[in-house]
Scaffold this motif. Structure first.
Motif, mmCIF file in Angstrom:
data_model
loop_
_atom_site.group_PDB
_atom_site.id
_atom_site.type_symbol
_atom_site.label_atom_id
_atom_site.label_comp_id
_atom_site.label_asym_id
_atom_site.label_seq_id
_atom_site.Cartn_x
_atom_site.Cartn_y
_atom_site.Cartn_z
ATOM 1 N N UNK A 206 0.803 -1.130 0.021
ATOM 2 C CA UNK A 206 0.026 -0.184 0.074
ATOM 3 C C UNK A 206 0.706 1.121 0.083
ATOM 4 N N UNK A 207 0.701 2.307 -0.979
ATOM 5 C CA UNK A 207 1.287 3.454 -0.951
ATOM 6 C C UNK A 207 1.113 4.310 0.058
ATOM 7 N N UNK A 208 1.940 5.246 0.388
ATOM 8 C CA UNK A 208 1.853 6.314 1.378
ATOM 9 C C UNK A 208 0.445 7.097 1.251
ATOM 10 N N UNK A 209 0.380 7.485 -0.135
ATOM 11 C CA UNK A 209 -0.922 8.186 -0.447
ATOM 12 C C UNK A 209 -2.307 7.293 -0.145
ATOM 13 N N UNK A 210 -2.079 6.204 -0.595
ATOM 14 C CA UNK A 210 -3.233 5.315 -0.521
ATOM 15 C C UNK A 210 -3.614 5.227 1.318
ATOM 16 N N UNK A 211 -2.486 4.954 2.085
ATOM 17 C CA UNK A 211 -2.924 4.847 3.513
ATOM 18 C C UNK A 211 -3.358 5.974 3.891
ATOM 19 N N UNK A 212 -2.723 7.159 3.603
ATOM 20 C CA UNK A 212 -3.271 8.581 3.966
ATOM 21 C C UNK A 212 -4.760 8.843 3.779
ATOM 22 N N UNK A 213 -5.097 8.363 2.379
ATOM 23 C CA UNK A 213 -6.595 8.289 1.860
ATOM 24 C C UNK A 213 -7.255 7.373 2.929
ATOM 25 N N UNK A 214 -6.738 6.245 3.199
ATOM 26 C CA UNK A 214 -7.622 5.320 4.077
ATOM 27 C C UNK A 214 -7.955 5.666 5.496
ATOM 28 N N UNK A 215 -6.882 6.417 5.947
ATOM 29 C CA UNK A 215 -6.895 6.737 7.430
ATOM 30 C C UNK A 215 -7.952 8.142 7.378
ATOM 31 N N UNK A 216 -7.754 8.899 6.422
ATOM 32 C CA UNK A 216 -8.753 10.106 6.246
ATOM 33 C C UNK A 216 -10.210 9.665 6.367
ATOM 34 N N UNK A 217 -10.552 8.519 5.610
ATOM 35 C CA UNK A 217 -11.788 7.972 5.416
ATOM 36 C C UNK A 217 -12.237 7.415 6.737
ATOM 37 N N UNK A 218 -11.179 6.581 7.245
ATOM 38 C CA UNK A 218 -11.775 6.085 8.759
ATOM 39 C C UNK A 218 -11.987 7.359 9.502
ATOM 40 N N UNK A 219 -11.388 8.296 9.829
ATOM 41 C CA UNK A 219 -11.566 9.584 10.553
ATOM 42 C C UNK A 219 -13.197 10.042 9.997
ATOM 43 N N UNK A 220 -13.337 10.348 8.770
ATOM 44 C CA UNK A 220 -14.531 10.973 8.393
ATOM 45 C C UNK A 220 -15.678 10.161 8.532
ATOM 46 N N UNK A 221 -15.531 8.741 8.414
ATOM 47 C CA UNK A 221 -16.598 7.812 8.543
ATOM 48 C C UNK A 221 -17.076 7.436 9.909
ATOM 49 N N UNK A 222 -16.205 7.455 10.965
ATOM 50 C CA UNK A 222 -16.121 7.441 12.418
ATOM 51 C C UNK A 222 -17.021 8.683 12.886
ATOM 52 N N UNK A 223 -16.488 9.783 12.356
ATOM 53 C CA UNK A 223 -17.268 11.111 12.670
ATOM 54 C C UNK A 223 -18.803 10.921 12.301
ATOM 55 N N UNK A 224 -19.082 10.729 11.408
ATOM 56 C CA UNK A 224 -20.301 10.607 10.541
ATOM 57 C C UNK A 224 -21.243 9.578 11.351
ATOM 58 N N UNK A 225 -20.504 8.428 11.493
ATOM 59 C CA UNK A 225 -21.321 7.307 12.387
ATOM 60 C C UNK A 225 -21.651 7.609 13.744
ATOM 61 N N UNK A 226 -20.616 8.141 14.210
ATOM 62 C CA UNK A 226 -20.663 8.311 15.894
ATOM 63 C C UNK A 226 -21.851 9.538 15.884
ATOM 64 N N UNK A 227 -21.637 10.574 15.380
ATOM 65 C CA UNK A 227 -22.515 11.667 15.343
ATOM 66 C C UNK A 227 -24.106 11.308 14.958
ATOM 67 N N UNK A 228 -24.102 10.524 13.823
ATOM 68 C CA UNK A 228 -25.496 9.911 13.518
ATOM 69 C C UNK A 228 -26.129 9.028 14.312
ATOM 70 N N UNK A 229 -25.244 7.976 14.784
ATOM 71 C CA UNK A 229 -25.784 7.130 15.898
ATOM 72 C C UNK A 229 -26.147 7.854 17.015
ATOM 73 N N UNK A 230 -25.230 8.775 17.685
ATOM 74 C CA UNK A 230 -25.715 9.283 18.836
ATOM 75 C C UNK A 230 -26.889 10.049 18.637
#
Length: 143
Positions: free
Chosen positions: A1-25
């Motif tokens: 996995x390239x560095x850019x792909x890893x950055x993109x994945x970590x960004x998606x984890x953070x965005x997804x977690x924020x949306x899921x947490x706020x939505x479920x809360x």
């Protein structure tokens, strides 16, 4: 996995977690007057990380048919979620229907996330194909 792909994945984890947490809360507050404790938030983060990481394995599974790849990714993600629940059972008391509840909750959010991921991937592929056609047509004009 390239560095850019890893950055993109970590960004998606953070965005997804924020949306899921706020939505479920918000959903829990409106309909159940529920409150998230630390273990619930941690479980949401682990599930989000599992889902996004599994979806990002698609380049490794491209030789499979799309349906087989999607099913394999989902089964792998669900097994990791169940493993997480099983491990957490050593540290805290689980509800009687913990596995069923996690299955329903994770499946609904995973399907929504997978649709968003694969639609975005499809749009990127179409954009790249269009750019490739433009490059080829401009090279043909030069010849």
């Amino acid at each position: 996995m390239t560095k850019n792909r890893l950055k993109e994945m970590l960004t998606m984890i953070c965005i997804s977690y924020t949306i899921i947490s706020l939505g479920t809360t918000l959903f829990d507050r409106l309909f159940y007057d529920g409150r998230d404790d630390f273990s619930s938030l941690l479980f949401k983060f682990i599930c989000t990380t599992i889902a996004v990481s599994i979806l990002y394995t698609h380049p490794l599974l491209e030789r499979l048919s799309p349906l087989a790849m999607i099913v394999l990714q989902y089964v792998g993600a669900m097994l990791l979620v169940f493993l997480t629940i099983w491990i957490s059972s050593f540290f805290e008391k689980l509800y009687a229907n913990s596995y069923i509840g996690a299955f329903r909750s994770f499946t609904i959010l995973y399907i929504i996330g997978a649709i968003a991921y694969y639609v975005g991937l499809h749009l990127d592929v179409r954009k790249q194909n269009r750019l490739l056609e433009e490059i080829q047509s401009s090279q043909n004009k030069l010849l």
